[in-house]
Design a protein around this motif. Structure first.
Motif: not given
Length: 118
Positions: A89-112
């Motif tokens: 049961i592969n349920n792990a995940g997360f998300g967060y809302f932010r403006r495009f210019e405020e993207i944290d690329w490290t956090r996006d890499a973790e999300l991907m």
């Protein structure tokens, strides 16, 4: 076709993201069917509380952050060390809302890593 407890006893399920919300509810319901559990997430205290609520079955806890590179391989090796996994049961995940210019690329890499790779 409904799942019966008699067909589930003796099985092992790996539930990712099992520390809260949907993952915790799934773990509790699967335990009611007599399925032994391997619960994983990155929060030990919350997983321990879920494990306590899963009465009558064996529960193993594995702490891992599936947002980290190769974490899925580490998790699978640990989860299968005590026996085969019959249900994933592969349920792990997360998300967060932010403006495009405020993207944290490290956090996006973790999300991907978590959502697409793990």
């Amino acid at each position: 076709m409904p799942v019966s407890k008699s067909t589930c006893v003796g099985k092992r399920a790996l539930v990712t993201g099992a520390f809260s919300d949907i993952g915790a509810a799934i773990a509790r319901e699967v335990a009611k069917l007599g399925v032994d559990l391997v619960l994983t997430a990155w929060r030990r205290d919350a997983l321990a509380a879920v494990a306590t609520a899963c009465n009558g079955v064996n529960v193993e806890i594995i702490i891992v952050d599936l947002g980290e590179r190769d974490a899925a391989f580490t998790l699978w090796a640990s989860a299968t060390a005590s026996g085969p996994i019959d249900i994933l049961i592969n349920n792990a995940g997360f998300g967060y809302f932010r403006r495009f210019e405020e993207i944290d690329w490290t956090r996006d890499a973790e999300l991907m890593q978590l959502i697409m790779t793990s």
